[in-house]
Design an enzyme around this catalytic site. Sequence first.
Site, PDB file in Angstrom:
ATOM      1  CB  CYS A 131      -1.601   7.299   1.153  1.00  0.00           C
ATOM      2  SG  CYS A 131      -3.147   6.597   1.736  1.00  0.00           S
TER       3      CYS A 131
ATOM      4  CD  GLU B  42      -3.032  -1.077   0.388  1.00  0.00           C
ATOM      5  OE1 GLU B  42      -3.324   0.042  -0.074  1.00  0.00           O
ATOM      6  OE2 GLU B  42      -3.668  -2.104   0.111  1.00  0.00           O
TER       7      GLU B  42
HETATM    8  P1  NAD Z   1       7.536   4.924   7.545  1.00  0.00           P
HETATM    9  O1  NAD Z   1       8.816   5.696   7.499  1.00  0.00           O
HETATM   10  O2  NAD Z   1       6.709   4.977   8.766  1.00  0.00           O
HETATM   11  O3  NAD Z   1       7.887   3.440   7.143  1.00  0.00           O
HETATM   12  C1  NAD Z   1       6.907   2.413   7.143  1.00  0.00           C
HETATM   13  C2  NAD Z   1       7.501   1.168   7.743  1.00  0.00           C
HETATM   14  O4  NAD Z   1       8.682   0.801   7.052  1.00  0.00           O
HETATM   15  C3  NAD Z   1       7.902   1.336   9.213  1.00  0.00           C
HETATM   16  O5  NAD Z   1       7.441   0.250   9.961  1.00  0.00           O
HETATM   17  C4  NAD Z   1       9.406   1.385   9.163  1.00  0.00           C
HETATM   18  O6  NAD Z   1      10.006   0.847  10.337  1.00  0.00           O
HETATM   19  C5  NAD Z   1       9.743   0.527   7.981  1.00  0.00           C
HETATM   20  N1  NAD Z   1      11.009   0.894   7.365  1.00  0.00           N
HETATM   21  C6  NAD Z   1      11.479   2.144   7.129  1.00  0.00           C
HETATM   22  N2  NAD Z   1      12.685   2.077   6.521  1.00  0.00           N
HETATM   23  C7  NAD Z   1      12.969   0.756   6.374  1.00  0.00           C
HETATM   24  C8  NAD Z   1      14.070   0.034   5.814  1.00  0.00           C
HETATM   25  N3  NAD Z   1      15.111   0.668   5.285  1.00  0.00           N
HETATM   26  N4  NAD Z   1      14.037  -1.318   5.834  1.00  0.00           N
HETATM   27  C9  NAD Z   1      12.966  -1.965   6.349  1.00  0.00           C
HETATM   28  N5  NAD Z   1      11.885  -1.332   6.894  1.00  0.00           N
HETATM   29  C10 NAD Z   1      11.909   0.005   6.915  1.00  0.00           C
HETATM   30  O7  NAD Z   1       6.567   5.376   6.422  1.00  0.00           O
HETATM   31  P2  NAD Z   1       6.861   6.186   5.122  1.00  0.00           P
HETATM   32  O8  NAD Z   1       7.611   5.302   4.186  1.00  0.00           O
HETATM   33  O9  NAD Z   1       7.358   7.552   5.413  1.00  0.00           O
HETATM   34  O10 NAD Z   1       5.315   6.327   4.669  1.00  0.00           O
HETATM   35  C11 NAD Z   1       4.845   7.363   3.935  1.00  0.00           C
HETATM   36  C12 NAD Z   1       4.386   6.815   2.614  1.00  0.00           C
HETATM   37  O11 NAD Z   1       3.375   5.858   2.848  1.00  0.00           O
HETATM   38  C13 NAD Z   1       3.769   7.850   1.706  1.00  0.00           C
HETATM   39  O12 NAD Z   1       4.262   7.675   0.409  1.00  0.00           O
HETATM   40  C14 NAD Z   1       2.279   7.530   1.755  1.00  0.00           C
HETATM   41  O13 NAD Z   1       1.605   7.906   0.590  1.00  0.00           O
HETATM   42  C15 NAD Z   1       2.312   6.052   1.948  1.00  0.00           C
HETATM   43  N6  NAD Z   1       1.066   5.586   2.558  1.00  0.00           N
HETATM   44  C16 NAD Z   1       0.271   4.782   1.821  1.00  0.00           C
HETATM   45  C17 NAD Z   1      -0.949   4.362   2.339  1.00  0.00           C
HETATM   46  C18 NAD Z   1      -1.859   3.474   1.554  1.00  0.00           C
HETATM   47  O14 NAD Z   1      -2.790   2.957   2.158  1.00  0.00           O
HETATM   48  N7  NAD Z   1      -1.638   3.269   0.270  1.00  0.00           N
HETATM   49  C19 NAD Z   1      -1.331   4.761   3.627  1.00  0.00           C
HETATM   50  C20 NAD Z   1      -0.477   5.568   4.350  1.00  0.00           C
HETATM   51  C21 NAD Z   1       0.729   5.975   3.809  1.00  0.00           C
END
Ligand code: NAD
Length: 508
Positions: free
Chosen positions: A253, A219
């Site tokens: 998102c 997602e």
């Molecule tokens: P985040 O930084 O919270 O990361 C999400 C998860 O990934 C966390 O549990 C984190 O520990 C893990 N993570 C981070 N770096 C990692 C790595 N190098 N290796 C392994 N795991 C790792 O979230 P984010 O990435 O900043 O999220 C924001 C993005 O999520 C935006 O692009 C948003 O659009 C998208 N999003 C999508 C939805 C959807 O339902 N489609 C919903 C919410 C957010």
Amino acid sequence: MSAVLQNTPVEAIPQIVENLRSAFATGKTRSVEYRKKQLKQLYFLIHDNEKAFVEAIRKDLGRPAMETVFGEVISIKNEIVDTVKNLDKWAKPTTVKAGAAYMLHTTQINKDPKGTVLVMGAWNYPITVQIGPMVSAIAAGNTTVLKPSELSANCAQLIADLWPKYMDPETTVVVNGAIDQSTAILDQRFEHIFYTGSGNVGRIVAAKASKWLCPVSLELGGKSPVIIDHTADLKIAAHRVLWAKLYNTGQTCVAPDYILIERSIQDRFAAELVQAAKEYWPSMTKDVRDFGRIVNERHWKRVQSLISQSKGEIVMGGAEYSEESEKFVPLTVLKNVHPDDATMDDEIFGPVLPMVPVDNVREAIDFINARDQPLALYFFTANDATAEYIMTYTRSGSAVRGDMLLQYVINELPFGGTGPSGYGAYHGKHGFDTFSHQRAYVEEPANGILGRVVEAIMSSRYPPYTPRKLALFRYTLSHSAFFGRPKNPNESNTSLDRGVPKQVRTKL
Ligand code: NAD
């Protein structure tokens, strides 16, 4: 490392997952009654602690209480209630009719749990994108690890504190921490991984999962466009765009990322946005009410630099009104934004709204199709032919005409992306299906008189093969084709512009 988050020791993670695998093997989660009890417990985990969740999310994101209750608490409670209500029906095997040749057989699709699964969530909606997929995973009968995002640390810790008080620790466990913990979890074997977050980490997740050939739901995000044509009611569109853009301070998102608008109505629409903004937030300063904050300094700097680098004309807001100590960025609307502008590179994820002028809907469609398929596509038009034209020639995870974000809250709809905005879907029955294996089951009589009758028929398939046996199968097994041979097999009745009124294609 966050001061509020108690990290799970990395070395404990393999055993945690192993315990969940053993718990799955006991068959405990196969019981639909047990799943319902766990879901009810999850309901009360949220219900009893609404204030604590509101406060944790306020600390993490500066988010107003109403946005948390309206956007997260009510919707997850509804999802749990609907899931409990429908679970017997969803979990029941579906009998399929397999035709006359199999009339003495049982043919059905069983809804089996996949096994031990992982849910990894993002920080922007700590309840719905973290606990939300857990509803589906539990409903489908899996044992599950939840890894909340470390960026919404207050909420992650709250979830970890509450979890063992409400949920069975044998079958669902919360693991907290940052990249070290995430990496250690992803090294374990799962039967499904449900990841919400950025595409970059999504690639890491999919690569790790490939070791086990583990199915993954991603997602992700992306730049979700809004098309506005001259037939739209600009006042209504402005109020809705602004509300959806600023919900959670643009850190959504499916937030409208940018607007593709007909050049001739751009200024009128900008004026409507200014008017709507005045109604919502009489003064757009760091003391503004009902307006959240950016999650952390890194993201604050990122959003701030988008505004500073943009060559678009500022309609309202601007970098000089931001406040780093408060992680405040004001609503910033930009017009006459060039497609190569800094704000048009990546998902904005903040309260910045660029407007890119276009000549017509066709140009807007070409613009969208030249980029990654977005998670959501929104459009405002009073013209049905235009709406159909947009829907026919674009691709996106979801689409809404006349409003925004609704596709996320209507649980009956599958929620997910396509292409680089992700794959897989959840919410309601779609989530249950994602976390279930549809196991084909056939039962053929193999004992007693019925077994011998069926055997007499089935024995025609055994060697030695003869023309007579084949003729019998042709007669009993072949489905008769109800269609004729197509006349022009390669011709289609759609192609860009065909059948679409000229005024829709060339003039909005
Ligand atoms: P985040 O930084 O919270 O990361 C999400 C998860 O990934 C966390 O549990 C984190 O520990 C893990 N993570 C981070 N770096 C990692 C790595 N190098 N290796 C392994 N795991 C790792 O979230 P984010 O990435 O900043 O999220 C924001 C993005 O999520 C935006 O692009 C948003 O659009 C998208 N999003 C999508 C939805 C959807 O339902 N489609 C919903 C919410 C957010």
